[in-house]
Scaffold this motif. Structure first.
Motif, mmCIF file in Angstrom:
data_model
loop_
_atom_site.group_PDB
_atom_site.id
_atom_site.type_symbol
_atom_site.label_atom_id
_atom_site.label_comp_id
_atom_site.label_asym_id
_atom_site.label_seq_id
_atom_site.Cartn_x
_atom_site.Cartn_y
_atom_site.Cartn_z
ATOM 1 N N MET A 110 33.913 26.233 23.302
ATOM 2 C CA MET A 110 32.795 25.283 23.194
ATOM 3 C C MET A 110 31.458 26.023 23.135
ATOM 4 N N GLU A 111 31.323 27.042 23.957
ATOM 5 C CA GLU A 111 30.065 27.810 23.960
ATOM 6 C C GLU A 111 29.818 28.459 22.601
ATOM 7 N N ILE A 112 30.879 29.012 22.028
ATOM 8 C CA ILE A 112 30.741 29.660 20.711
ATOM 9 C C ILE A 112 30.355 28.622 19.650
ATOM 10 N N PHE A 113 31.033 27.497 19.647
ATOM 11 C CA PHE A 113 30.743 26.473 18.624
ATOM 12 C C PHE A 113 29.299 25.950 18.775
ATOM 13 N N TYR A 114 28.900 25.696 20.014
ATOM 14 C CA TYR A 114 27.519 25.229 20.233
ATOM 15 C C TYR A 114 26.521 26.291 19.755
ATOM 16 N N GLU A 115 26.833 27.548 20.053
ATOM 17 C CA GLU A 115 25.909 28.631 19.668
ATOM 18 C C GLU A 115 25.783 28.712 18.142
ATOM 19 N N ILE A 116 26.897 28.613 17.456
ATOM 20 C CA ILE A 116 26.879 28.729 15.989
ATOM 21 C C ILE A 116 26.040 27.607 15.369
ATOM 22 N N VAL A 117 26.316 26.375 15.774
ATOM 23 C CA VAL A 117 25.567 25.250 15.180
ATOM 24 C C VAL A 117 24.087 25.342 15.550
ATOM 25 N N ASP A 118 23.847 25.722 16.795
ATOM 26 C CA ASP A 118 22.472 25.831 17.271
ATOM 27 C C ASP A 118 21.701 26.877 16.454
ATOM 28 N N ARG A 119 22.295 28.033 16.281
ATOM 29 C CA ARG A 119 21.620 29.088 15.516
ATOM 30 C C ARG A 119 21.486 28.713 14.051
ATOM 31 N N ALA A 120 22.537 28.100 13.496
ATOM 32 C CA ALA A 120 22.473 27.678 12.089
ATOM 33 C C ALA A 120 21.274 26.756 11.874
ATOM 34 N N GLU A 121 21.080 25.851 12.832
ATOM 35 C CA GLU A 121 19.964 24.913 12.684
ATOM 36 C C GLU A 121 18.616 25.595 12.885
ATOM 37 N N LYS A 122 18.538 26.416 13.923
ATOM 38 C CA LYS A 122 17.258 27.091 14.193
ATOM 39 C C LYS A 122 16.896 28.084 13.099
ATOM 40 N N GLU A 123 17.897 28.822 12.613
ATOM 41 C CA GLU A 123 17.605 29.861 11.620
ATOM 42 C C GLU A 123 17.697 29.347 10.189
ATOM 43 N N GLY A 124 18.042 28.073 10.061
ATOM 44 C CA GLY A 124 18.131 27.496 8.721
ATOM 45 C C GLY A 124 19.164 28.171 7.828
ATOM 46 N N LYS A 125 20.250 28.593 8.464
ATOM 47 C CA LYS A 125 21.312 29.262 7.700
ATOM 48 C C LYS A 125 22.570 28.396 7.684
ATOM 49 N N PRO A 126 23.472 28.655 6.734
ATOM 50 C CA PRO A 126 24.724 27.887 6.749
ATOM 51 C C PRO A 126 25.592 28.268 7.951
ATOM 52 N N ILE A 127 26.345 27.301 8.426
ATOM 53 C CA ILE A 127 27.257 27.522 9.549
ATOM 54 C C ILE A 127 28.182 28.705 9.283
ATOM 55 N N LYS A 128 28.701 28.769 8.083
ATOM 56 C CA LYS A 128 29.655 29.832 7.729
ATOM 57 C C LYS A 128 29.059 31.221 7.963
ATOM 58 N N GLU A 129 27.776 31.355 7.644
ATOM 59 C CA GLU A 129 27.134 32.669 7.778
ATOM 60 C C GLU A 129 27.060 33.111 9.246
ATOM 61 N N GLY A 177 30.375 15.869 12.559
ATOM 62 C CA GLY A 177 31.362 16.689 11.872
ATOM 63 C C GLY A 177 31.016 18.172 11.811
ATOM 64 N N LYS A 178 29.868 18.531 12.364
ATOM 65 C CA LYS A 178 29.440 19.945 12.290
ATOM 66 C C LYS A 178 30.333 20.884 13.091
ATOM 67 N N TYR A 179 30.867 20.396 14.189
ATOM 68 C CA TYR A 179 31.650 21.283 15.045
ATOM 69 C C TYR A 179 33.063 21.474 14.512
ATOM 70 N N VAL A 180 33.577 20.447 13.845
ATOM 71 C CA VAL A 180 34.857 20.607 13.167
ATOM 72 C C VAL A 180 34.674 21.606 12.021
ATOM 73 N N GLU A 181 33.574 21.454 11.305
ATOM 74 C CA GLU A 181 33.252 22.410 10.240
ATOM 75 C C GLU A 181 33.153 23.832 10.808
ATOM 76 N N THR A 182 32.526 23.933 11.957
ATOM 77 C CA THR A 182 32.379 25.244 12.594
ATOM 78 C C THR A 182 33.736 25.835 12.962
ATOM 79 N N ALA A 183 34.582 25.018 13.555
ATOM 80 C CA ALA A 183 35.910 25.504 13.950
ATOM 81 C C ALA A 183 36.684 25.974 12.727
ATOM 82 N N ASP A 184 36.565 25.229 11.636
ATOM 83 C CA ASP A 184 37.223 25.634 10.393
ATOM 84 C C ASP A 184 36.613 26.924 9.832
#
Lengths: 277, 277, 277, 277
Positions: A110-129, A177-184
């Motif tokens: 959960m911490e990893i998924f939250y971190e990824i989405v959080d950074r993607a939003e703050k840094e304006g980058k795609p989740i995949k990156e 759906g962002k966190y499912v996307e992140t997990a994928d």
């Protein structure tokens, strides 16, 4: 709030004569009107869950309820049930094992998924990156990403079902759906980096669903405890009915074979001790 | 069953690659289609619950989820959360306290209710008559009937709600209503015998509902564990957020006052020990 | 004692700034001057033990420290150590299993031995006579006398050693020897009644020794916890070093063979549920 | 070792009919000839302890046995004893709380002390210099050095006594004294850096003594468990005798005052739920 806060002050429950209020609601109003899963959300989050959250939570709780005796927690509870302790203690014995490695990985996922989405939003980058960056870091540090890989299941049927339910909830606009996307994405990145198929197991898919609902990571292991609690209860009862006493981890013939001893050969105490009366 | 039974044989769960079967159903089929309460029934009883059973069970699980810090289990879990153990251990610590006296009385209440209805049917007598006999025996032996009396609630709002839900289920023919009748009879008999109003508390009303559903008494404490587990999870998380370390049972000024010492006055070791280096 | 007693009043310990008094003694005076076994006596009984009691207690604590992996408690602790919980939780997990059947029989054995000697003295009859009466009652009720019989040891070497130490203490007048006599009488009576040799195992011999010292039966299981705690600590550490994660009760090939399933065959949900989204 | 290693292979214990070997010694040879403290050393380290080690270990075990009801573990065990669980479960409940913050700091303290001495030796620098470096790092990271500071004791009498015993053992050449020196250096450095007197409490002094004996840090919390187990046993028994049922953390009048509620005001369910039957 003006009232003076006491040592055991809580925002969860208030009790007065003939009145039990949970998060502001009278308990009898909740009974029969919120499900167990919704109640769990209410108690942790302080508000009633949005539409479909209760159903997703109960799906998670049903999903992780049992994995059979490959789970040390299940076998420990079954053994405890034969040792003469009260029923709740048999359940607590197994639950006490659902630590960072066994049940607890959901928290780190959960911490990893939250971190990824959080950074993607703050840094304006795609989740995949961001996912790729995190996976690379884990790979370099030779650490496992919790929730990926399974000794038995190539595809975890529980993940497949959770993904399908999440898809419907997303269509209805109930989750992002962002966190499912992140997990994928993490799955894809791990495959690219390691070249291996690492099953998205129930720890990761349950983590993604709880993230979709905004659940705090620290409480993730609580969901696992209440989920596995279903299995612990059923297994404790089944074992209790067997009438066995002090059930061991293996039948006695196998146990004899497997309780090998690789310590020092038989030896005597040094003389000054041996002669003690 | 022809298959040879192994040491960890179970009727609950079968696991194969990509397939997890619980009581014969694939887990992904159950997810989103049976509630937590229905799943608990399925796992213990081996079959899907009848109509309305799931709702009654979840009402019981919601009802007993918390009683605030009058519960030693709740305070122990909150203290554990400040002691540096994993989240599951904090929950297990409180759950380990839900023994014969705290949470466990539901088991004995279920046994009594089953016995009364069973004898009433076998002996062809009214429930009230057998209930009176049992209550008289308990009174003579100076034992409490579990589930009756409450230090705070004259009327337990959870019982009132469970009774209303049971009434509806009975009208629909989903339960017999005999165990609710029994619980009420025990109340009446105790009143006649002792002259006192002994609130039908949640232990007794939950017990009656579970008896209506045919649940085995031994598993009653499991229902309490999973119910109170909701409260333990929420309280562990709330306390964790406080950032306290090694939270004591009272604030330090009160604790100083209450940790009185009534043992022997200060004394010295006998000379032969005192002179040891 | 004139001081008002607080909620947490105790006769065991008093704490003031720079001063910790246990049963009246300053803790630093006790350190290095009473052994662990003597400290256990002091804390429970409120006074320093008589000569030789400490040695007998430590002999009991050493005797029951480990029985290897035939003990569910030992295997549960080893499994817990691989599940990501703190070290103390791994120990507590196993200790939580030392219930009425596994470790706890010492309590009932102590109660029986105290009852026999007490009645022998009150009724002016020989110990053997009362022992015979008690054994006959147990036999009739098809109950086991706790502490007799062993699946592996025909003669328990720990009992032999405890008996020898008790003999010396009796010669010196430090113990009466009545409880050892009682334990032996029970063995003889069981042999006469059942015709079988039932090894006096460590539960019975430890019980007899603790009775010789006047220890309350309720605390007997505490002695077992602290004794077995030695084994739990060593086994938790050894397993931790293995680096295993979520160690199961058996190696995976054996586990597969032994996690057989005897529940219902694969089945489908009834249509009204199956069609739920 | 040529023998095939089984799943439960161990270097600690070997059991055969009528023979129990621990680390190569027959258990009956050890009984009465090694103390509890020596046995703990033997079981963990695999060899008999050097002269005086047993005495130092037992001094540590006596030192940390109880701190009264400021310890959440002690109060939890006392409350558990009134909840209707078996005696071992009451003890395990409190032991389960002796985590990273409550009892567990000994492990981190041992790691720090081992690191300081190790680096001092490898880098050929004085212990004080490395200690200063470590303390500065902790200060910068705003972390506590475990084992320093005490809410009640300006000088911890247990440390004073352990230091005196260590001094004697050093004079006899039984320990090197480097870890006591290290613990003292850390105290001095913290004083220089923070300007504050931070009592060397029992966690730090016990840690230093165990380091002198070469004990692995991971097992440090085990020593605390077995030490505090003395207190847990005595307190569980004392509380059991009180006859209380479900003892709360405070007397009821105080509890009422301190179980304040700061959550949302009483509220009603939204209409669509409220109207559910």
């Amino acid at each position: 709030m003006e009232e003076k806060m006491g040592w055991w002050n809580t925002e969860i429950i208030g009790v007065k004569p003939n009145k039990i209020m949970i998060r502001g609601y009278q308990v009898q109003d909740l009974m029969g009107r919120v499900s167990y899963g919704e109640m769990l959300y209410l108690m942790i989050m302080g508000r009633l869950p949005p539409e479909s959250a209760g159903k997703l939570i109960e799906a998670v709780l049903v999903a992780a309820c049992d994995q059979g005796v490959v789970s040390p927690a299940i076998t420990a509870t079954r053994m405890a049930a034969t040792c003469g302790v009260t029923f709740n203690c048999a359940i607590a014995t197994g639950m006490n094992m659902l630590g960072k490695i066994h049940g607890g990985p959901i928290e780190e996922a959960m911490e990893i998924f939250y971190e990824i989405v959080d950074r993607a939003e703050k840094e304006g980058k795609p989740i995949k990156e961001i996912a790729h960056e995190i996976c690379t870091k884990y790979k370099e540090q030779k650490k496992f990403i919790p929730g990926y890989g399974h000794p038995v299941h190539k595809e975890d049927p529980r993940t497949t079902r959770l993904w399908a339910m999440a898809e419907k909830a997303k269509e209805k606009g109930e989750i992002s759906g962002k966190y499912v996307e992140t997990a994928d994405s993490v799955y894809q990145c791990m495959k690219e980096i390691t070249g291996r198929h690492l099953t998205i197991n129930i720890d990761a898919s349950a983590a993604a669903i709880l993230c979709e609902l905004g659940i705090p990571p620290e409480t993730g292991p609580g969901f696992i405890c209440l989920s596995r609690g279903l299995g612990l209860t059923a297994h404790a009862y089944e074992e209790l009915q067997s009438g066995k006493r002090m059930k061991a981890s293996m039948p006695s013939d196998l146990l004899s074979e497997h309780m090998t001893y690789s310590g020092p050969s038989e030896r005597e105490l040094p003389p000054e001790r041996k002669d003690l009366p």
